[in-house]
Motif scaffolding. Structure first.
Motif, PDB file in Angstrom:
ATOM      1  N   ASP A 205      -5.344  12.189  -1.275  1.00 30.93           N
ATOM      2  CA  ASP A 205      -4.464  13.361  -1.372  1.00 30.93           C
ATOM      3  C   ASP A 205      -5.222  14.591  -1.859  1.00 30.93           C
ATOM      4  OD1 ASP A 205      -2.326  15.228  -2.376  1.00 30.93           O
ATOM      5  OD2 ASP A 205      -1.043  13.566  -1.785  1.00 30.93           O
ATOM      6  N   ASP A 206      -4.979  15.716  -1.186  1.00 34.59           N
ATOM      7  CA  ASP A 206      -5.665  16.960  -1.549  1.00 34.59           C
ATOM      8  C   ASP A 206      -4.963  17.716  -2.662  1.00 34.59           C
ATOM      9  OD1 ASP A 206      -3.405  17.984  -0.328  1.00 34.59           O
ATOM     10  OD2 ASP A 206      -4.473  19.019   1.280  1.00 34.59           O
ATOM     11  N   GLY A 207      -3.915  17.134  -3.222  1.00 31.59           N
ATOM     12  CA  GLY A 207      -3.172  17.771  -4.301  1.00 31.59           C
ATOM     13  C   GLY A 207      -1.945  18.510  -3.815  1.00 31.59           C
ATOM     14  N   ALA A 208      -1.860  18.719  -2.497  1.00 34.13           N
ATOM     15  CA  ALA A 208      -0.704  19.409  -1.923  1.00 34.13           C
ATOM     16  C   ALA A 208       0.043  18.517  -0.938  1.00 34.13           C
ATOM     17  CB  ALA A 208      -1.158  20.698  -1.247  1.00 34.13           C
ATOM     18  N   GLY A 209      -0.288  17.234  -0.948  1.00 31.39           N
ATOM     19  CA  GLY A 209       0.403  16.303  -0.060  1.00 31.39           C
ATOM     20  C   GLY A 209      -0.277  16.067   1.266  1.00 31.39           C
ATOM     21  N   GLY A 210      -1.427  16.716   1.466  1.00 29.48           N
ATOM     22  CA  GLY A 210      -2.180  16.499   2.699  1.00 29.48           C
ATOM     23  C   GLY A 210      -3.427  15.678   2.449  1.00 29.48           C
ATOM     24  N   MET A 211      -4.167  15.407   3.495  1.00 27.97           N
ATOM     25  CA  MET A 211      -5.418  14.666   3.379  1.00 27.97           C
ATOM     26  C   MET A 211      -6.555  15.594   2.942  1.00 27.97           C
ATOM     27  SD  MET A 211      -5.357  11.360   4.224  1.00 27.97           S
ATOM     28  CE  MET A 211      -5.676  10.248   5.572  1.00 27.97           C
ATOM     29  N   LYS A 212      -7.435  15.078   2.106  1.00 27.32           N
ATOM     30  CA  LYS A 212      -8.606  15.846   1.714  1.00 27.32           C
ATOM     31  C   LYS A 212      -9.454  16.181   2.934  1.00 27.32           C
ATOM     32  CE  LYS A 212      -9.013  13.835  -2.929  1.00 27.32           C
ATOM     33  NZ  LYS A 212      -9.846  12.969  -3.822  1.00 27.32           N
ATOM     34  N   PRO A 213     -10.142  17.325   2.913  1.00 22.30           N
ATOM     35  CA  PRO A 213     -10.980  17.711   4.057  1.00 22.30           C
ATOM     36  C   PRO A 213     -11.990  16.622   4.410  1.00 22.30           C
ATOM     37  CG  PRO A 213     -10.754  19.539   2.520  1.00 22.30           C
ATOM     38  CD  PRO A 213     -10.139  18.347   1.847  1.00 22.30           C
TER      39      PRO A 213
ATOM     40  N   ALA B 239       0.832  -1.197   0.000  1.00 24.66           N
ATOM     41  CA  ALA B 239       0.000   0.000   0.000  1.00 24.66           C
ATOM     42  C   ALA B 239       0.868   1.248   0.000  1.00 24.66           C
ATOM     43  CB  ALA B 239      -0.898   0.009   1.227  1.00 24.66           C
ATOM     44  N   THR B 240       0.431   2.237  -0.743  1.00 23.23           N
ATOM     45  CA  THR B 240       1.119   3.521  -0.673  1.00 23.23           C
ATOM     46  C   THR B 240       0.838   4.161   0.685  1.00 23.23           C
ATOM     47  OG1 THR B 240      -0.774   4.592  -1.739  1.00 23.23           O
ATOM     48  CG2 THR B 240       1.082   3.962  -3.155  1.00 23.23           C
ATOM     49  N   VAL B 241       1.808   4.903   1.161  1.00 21.16           N
ATOM     50  CA  VAL B 241       1.670   5.597   2.445  1.00 21.16           C
ATOM     51  C   VAL B 241       0.627   6.703   2.291  1.00 21.16           C
ATOM     52  CG1 VAL B 241       2.900   6.953   4.173  1.00 21.16           C
ATOM     53  CG2 VAL B 241       4.045   5.054   3.024  1.00 21.16           C
ATOM     54  N   THR B 242      -0.238   6.814   3.264  1.00 21.28           N
ATOM     55  CA  THR B 242      -1.292   7.817   3.194  1.00 21.28           C
ATOM     56  C   THR B 242      -0.710   9.223   3.380  1.00 21.28           C
ATOM     57  OG1 THR B 242      -1.730   7.389   5.536  1.00 21.28           O
ATOM     58  CG2 THR B 242      -3.121   6.261   3.939  1.00 21.28           C
ATOM     59  N   PRO B 243      -1.351  10.228   2.775  1.00 20.61           N
ATOM     60  CA  PRO B 243      -0.798  11.587   2.790  1.00 20.61           C
ATOM     61  C   PRO B 243      -0.678  12.182   4.191  1.00 20.61           C
ATOM     62  CG  PRO B 243      -2.561  11.374   1.167  1.00 20.61           C
ATOM     63  CD  PRO B 243      -2.605  10.143   2.015  1.00 20.61           C
ATOM     64  N   ALA B 244       0.249  13.103   4.329  1.00 19.58           N
ATOM     65  CA  ALA B 244       0.407  13.853   5.582  1.00 19.58           C
ATOM     66  C   ALA B 244       1.156  15.146   5.276  1.00 19.58           C
ATOM     67  CB  ALA B 244       1.166  13.041   6.623  1.00 19.58           C
ATOM     68  N   ALA B 245       0.515  16.275   5.533  1.00 19.62           N
ATOM     69  CA  ALA B 245       1.172  17.564   5.343  1.00 19.62           C
ATOM     70  C   ALA B 245       1.942  17.990   6.579  1.00 19.62           C
ATOM     71  CB  ALA B 245       0.138  18.639   4.984  1.00 19.62           C
ATOM     72  N   GLU B 246       1.550  17.436   7.734  1.00 14.83           N
ATOM     73  CA  GLU B 246       2.191  17.782   9.002  1.00 14.83           C
ATOM     74  C   GLU B 246       1.852  16.699  10.019  1.00 14.83           C
ATOM     75  OE1 GLU B 246       4.807  19.403  10.208  1.00 14.83           O
ATOM     76  OE2 GLU B 246       3.995  21.408   9.815  1.00 14.83           O
TER      77      GLU B 246
END
Length: 247
Positions: free
Chosen positions: A207-215, A161-168
């Motif tokens: 991914d929200d397109g910026a490396g974070g999770m979608k709202p 599995a790909t690692v889930t997004p995280a912006a911080e």
């Protein structure tokens, strides 16, 4: 000249042994917390699923199709969506906070010894979060390679599995994880092709397109909500079906 009683009252005379007692109290080590004690005695947490493993080893094949190896995201998945696991013959073996090195140590008792048809490996975000020291991409990749090799050598189909997004990371801000997640995921995708294993790519749905999770899909920017797991599950089930079709 002050007498002894007056000097004591004025604080000018030390009480024998008092300074030593105060010093000993100041330097006395604090008792380790239960978590600290466990990390000292069972770093990979082999005991976490020992009792369940003893029971699950005797499950019929239709109830032991896929083991989910991972960290808090996998642990939370089973907690949030127990029906998904029960209805599809999935066993959750996630442990909160774990890095890939810990998962590798427990991969035999928690996966191989159960003899599932397949294993779903979702791991690496806590390596990037530096939960067990500085992040070393090569070491993380080696741990994922070792788990894949162990599974394949024992006839277990692998779903990476790909690692889930995280912006911080709320518990460790300032690490700039988004670029590291993208780099690790690029490696995971290439390695899945190299080893001929299935890929569960959660990037597009999370991914929200910026490396974070979608709202709305993560309650802290890292850990999925029920809605987050719900959008992941079609990707998961498709990857499982493809992996089992090869068995």
């Amino acid at each position: 000249m002050l007498d002894r009683r007056a000097m004591l009252a004025a604080g000018l005379m030390a009480v024998p042994g008092l300074a030593r007692a105060q010093q000993a109290q100041a330097v006395a080590p604090l008792a380790p917390s239960p978590e600290e004690q466990r990390l000292r005695t069972d770093w990979p947490f082999l005991q976490r699923y020992a009792a369940e493993n003893a029971v699950d080893r005797d499950l019929p094949p239709e109830r032991l199709r896929v083991v989910f190896m991972g960290d808090s995201i996998t642990q939370g998945w089973r907690d949030a969506r127990p029906a998904l696991f029960a209805d599809n013959g999935l066993l959750g073996r996630g442990i909160s906070g774990q890095v890939t090195a810990q998962m590798l140590v427990r991969f035999w008792p928690d996966v191989v010894a159960l003899k599932p048809a397949a294993v779903h490996i979702l791991a690496g975000i806590n390596d990037i979060a530096q939960n067990a020291g500085p992040y070393d991409p090569a070491a993380t990749q080696a741990n994922l390679q070792a788990m894949t090799t162990l599974a394949q050598a024992n006839g277990i189909a692998v779903i990476l599995a790909t690692v889930t997004p995280a912006a911080e990371f709320p518990w460790r801000p300032g690490l700039g994880p988004a670029a590291k997640v993208r780099a690790l995921n690029a490696w995971i995708k290439a390695y899945a092709v190299e080893r001929g294993v299935m890929l569960a790519d959660y990037t597009a749905v999370l991914d929200d397109g910026a490396g974070g999770m979608k709202p709305g899909l993560a309650y802290d920017g890292v850990h999925p909500t029920r809605e987050g797991y719900a959008v992941m599950e079609p990707v998961t089930l498709a990857a499982i079906a493809s992996a089992l079709a090869r068995v």
